[in-house]
Design an enzyme around this catalytic site. Structure first.
Site, PDB file in Angstrom:
ATOM      1  N   TYR A 155       0.818  -1.125  -0.001  1.00 56.51           N
ATOM      2  CA  TYR A 155      -0.147   0.120  -0.062  1.00 56.51           C
ATOM      3  C   TYR A 155       0.857   1.227  -0.042  1.00 56.51           C
ATOM      4  O   TYR A 155       1.911   1.210   0.627  1.00 56.51           O
ATOM      5  CB  TYR A 155      -0.800  -0.016   1.230  1.00 56.51           C
ATOM      6  CG  TYR A 155      -1.647   1.165   1.491  1.00 56.51           C
ATOM      7  CD1 TYR A 155      -2.663   1.639   0.735  1.00 56.51           C
ATOM      8  CD2 TYR A 155      -1.556   1.967   2.480  1.00 56.51           C
ATOM      9  CE1 TYR A 155      -3.516   2.692   0.623  1.00 56.51           C
ATOM     10  CE2 TYR A 155      -2.052   3.485   2.729  1.00 56.51           C
ATOM     11  CZ  TYR A 155      -3.353   3.453   1.648  1.00 56.51           C
ATOM     12  OH  TYR A 155      -4.056   4.675   1.880  1.00 56.51           O
ATOM     13  N   ASP A 250       9.238   2.719  -0.016  1.00 53.15           N
ATOM     14  CA  ASP A 250       8.066   3.358   0.619  1.00 53.15           C
ATOM     15  C   ASP A 250       8.414   2.911   2.139  1.00 53.15           C
ATOM     16  O   ASP A 250       7.908   1.900   2.373  1.00 53.15           O
ATOM     17  CB  ASP A 250       6.782   2.975   0.206  1.00 53.15           C
ATOM     18  CG  ASP A 250       5.456   3.805   0.923  1.00 53.15           C
ATOM     19  OD1 ASP A 250       5.941   4.414   1.752  1.00 53.15           O
ATOM     20  OD2 ASP A 250       4.550   3.569   0.515  1.00 53.15           O
ATOM     21  N   LYS A 278       4.184   8.781   9.144  1.00 54.32           N
ATOM     22  CA  LYS A 278       4.032   8.044  10.341  1.00 54.32           C
ATOM     23  C   LYS A 278       4.958   8.714  11.413  1.00 54.32           C
ATOM     24  O   LYS A 278       4.989   9.841  11.969  1.00 54.32           O
ATOM     25  CB  LYS A 278       4.034   6.655  10.069  1.00 54.32           C
ATOM     26  CG  LYS A 278       2.720   6.518   9.379  1.00 54.32           C
ATOM     27  CD  LYS A 278       2.165   4.897   9.208  1.00 54.32           C
ATOM     28  CE  LYS A 278       1.133   4.810   8.450  1.00 54.32           C
ATOM     29  NZ  LYS A 278       0.903   4.153   7.316  1.00 54.32           N
TER      30      LYS A 278
HETATM   31  C1  PLP Z   1       0.428   4.927   5.869  1.00 55.99           C
HETATM   32  C2  PLP Z   1       1.393   4.532   4.614  1.00 55.99           C
HETATM   33  C3  PLP Z   1       1.151   5.489   3.648  1.00 55.99           C
HETATM   34  C4  PLP Z   1       0.062   6.467   3.316  1.00 55.99           C
HETATM   35  O1  PLP Z   1       0.431   7.374   4.521  1.00 55.99           O
HETATM   36  P1  PLP Z   1      -0.682   8.702   4.918  1.00 55.99           P
HETATM   37  O2  PLP Z   1      -0.160   9.410   5.925  1.00 55.99           O
HETATM   38  O3  PLP Z   1      -1.925   7.883   5.547  1.00 55.99           O
HETATM   39  O4  PLP Z   1      -1.057   9.218   3.697  1.00 55.99           O
HETATM   40  C5  PLP Z   1       2.013   5.318   2.349  1.00 55.99           C
HETATM   41  N1  PLP Z   1       2.464   3.921   2.374  1.00 55.99           N
HETATM   42  C6  PLP Z   1       2.808   3.412   3.426  1.00 55.99           C
HETATM   43  C7  PLP Z   1       3.915   2.264   3.335  1.00 55.99           C
HETATM   44  C8  PLP Z   1       1.996   3.572   4.557  1.00 55.99           C
HETATM   45  O5  PLP Z   1       2.272   2.529   5.486  1.00 55.99           O
END
Ligand code: PLP
Length: 440
Positions: A155, A250, A278
């Site tokens: 994701y 990511d 995060k």
């Molecule tokens: C949480 C997450 C996102 C999205 O971050 P948001 O602050 O919710 O937009 C993208 N990539 C990864 C791997 C994530 O865990």
């Protein structure tokens, strides 16, 4: 710790939460601002929380829970760590936003870059999604190519071109997983399974020379915890180089979680671009992307890749992030957290083994995943949806006893430095009792 008490199966109530949720449904689609919060994959209405202290959260009905969601990962120090709160309070009274550079940018920027072996420049944004979206644009701008290769089960936020799943067949263009995404956007995204070098090779043979980027969650933790073999991640590094594509890690979840240098440091693999979110905001809305100076100088105002933000590097958010990251650099921080997690999951695993339950707790650093399977799962298609029915029951039983997991069996759990051995012993006892109820 507060004087609030954990609920028991006889005292547990959702009376006030249920009322608030009914009202919220009038104002917000589904009553929420992010879909998983609506509790649709578990039982009952969502719980409204109003106070956090260390590893504990208190709901609007006055019940205390041990928190394993930790706001989906940012709260690696638990709720309201004193040094973070102090720094935020000092900062906020001086103004919440200027729309100019501030000294806070320098502090956190320097801290991150001086303690990461691979990156030389960073740009702050306001969410993980924004970080990924910007990293993709940067990769396209640098390579002057359009296509992106992503992996099923990873994701990357709600970015148009990445809200895509694999179609039928081994190598396919994606199928959009949301309404409102033009077919033409999705055509630029190729989706392959994780942990599958052959599928990767096929995709590269066909599209390799059109790829701007290969993007991966090096620790895939948004669709269960699909831990990858280092060799596979290394292969991505080699193939990206071979085909002239950028490798994007990511690390919105894994960054500052599996170590200060995230998965790049953990596996010792250098991506071209990394994305953060995060933890980097210490609970405030922050994202970032980082790379070498050469790559980052393609970003405006130096280079042609435009990216901007009214509230980017907001001083209060930068202060929260700086204070949080400062704690993480203390010697032994990550070792202690990983050890606790290993110990906690070990107690539960031992119980499941003794009872012969089809259950396991894969984990890395302070991330764990409760899964109703004993297989080594590294691809999304290996997850048995039937296990989610068990999770649904376990979630409710744990709630009734004061243990809060994220409300979906596809979500991982997090342990913070505020979780003590006593807290974890209590939680492991609850989880074991709940497994007996659900599986016994
Ligand atoms: C949480 C997450 C996102 C999205 O971050 P948001 O602050 O919710 O937009 C993208 N990539 C990864 C791997 C994530 O865990």
């Amino acid at each position: 710790m507060s004087t609030k008490k954990y609920p028991t199966p006889t005292t547990f109530t959702r009376e006030t939460s249920a009322k608030m949720f009914e009202e919220a449904k009038n104002y917000f689609p589904g009553g929420v601002h992010s879909p998983v919060r609506a509790f649709r994959s578990v039982q009952g209405p969502p719980i409204f929380f109003e106070k956090g202290e260390g590893c504990h959260i208190t709901d609007v009905d006055g019940q205390m829970f041990l928190d394993f969601c930790c706001s989906w990962g940012p709260l690696i120090l638990g709720h309201c760590p004193p040094t973070v709160i102090e720094r935020v309070q000092e900062t906020v009274v001086n103004g919440m936003s200027f729309g100019t550079p501030t000294p806070h940018d320098l502090l956190i920027g320097k801290l991150v870059l001086e303690n990461h072996r691979y990156f030389e420049m960073i740009r702050f944004v306001s969410s993980g999604t924004e970080a990924v979206m910007s990293a993709i644009r940067l990769a396209r701008g640098v390579t002057k190519r359009n296509k992106i290769l992503k992996f099923e089960g990873c994701y990357h936020g709600h970015v148009d071109s990445l809200m895509v799943k694999a179609g039928s067949g081994l190598v396919t263009f994606g199928i959009s997983t949301s309404a409102g995404i033009p077919e033409s956007f999705v055509k630029e995204t190729i989706v392959v399974p994780l942990a599958d070098p052959e599928a990767l090779e096929l995709a590269l043979r066909e599209h390799g020379h059109d790829l701007a980027a290969i993007i991966v969650e090096p620790v895939p933790a948004n669709n269960g915890l699909l831990l990858q073999d280092r060799n596979f991640l290394q292969l991505l590094r080699e193939k990206a180089t071979e085909y002239g594509a950028m490798l994007i890690f990511d690390e919105v979840i894994s960054g500052f979680r599996v170590g200060f240098e995230g998965a790049a440091g953990y596996y010792d693999i250098r991506p071209d671009i990394v994305t953060y979110g995060k933890i980097i905001g210490g609970g405030m809305p922050v994202g970032a992307y980082a790379a070498s100076k050469e790559i980052m100088e393609n970003v405006a105002p130096v280079g042609p890749v435009y990216q901007a933000g009214t509230l980017s590097a907001n001083p209060v958010a930068m202060a929260a992030g700086f204070a949080t990251l400062t704690e993480l650099l203390k010697p032994g921080f990550y070792e202690a957290l990983a050890e606790k997690t290993h110990w906690f999951t070990g107690i539960i695993q031992e119980h499941a083994d003794r009872k012969g339950f089809n259950f396991s707790m894969p984990h890395i650093g302070s991330i764990f995943w409760p899964v109703f399977s004993r297989e080594h799962i590294e691809r999304a298609d290996q997850i048995d949806p039937a296990g989610m029915e068990y999770f649904k029951k376990m979630h409710l039983e744990c709630l009734k006893r004061g243990v809060y997991f994220g409300p979906s069996g596809y979500e991982v759990g997090f342990i913070s430095s505020a979780h003590t051995q006593n807290d974890l012993e209590f939680a492991a006892g609850v989880v074991n009792d709940c497994l007996d109820i659900v599986m016994g």
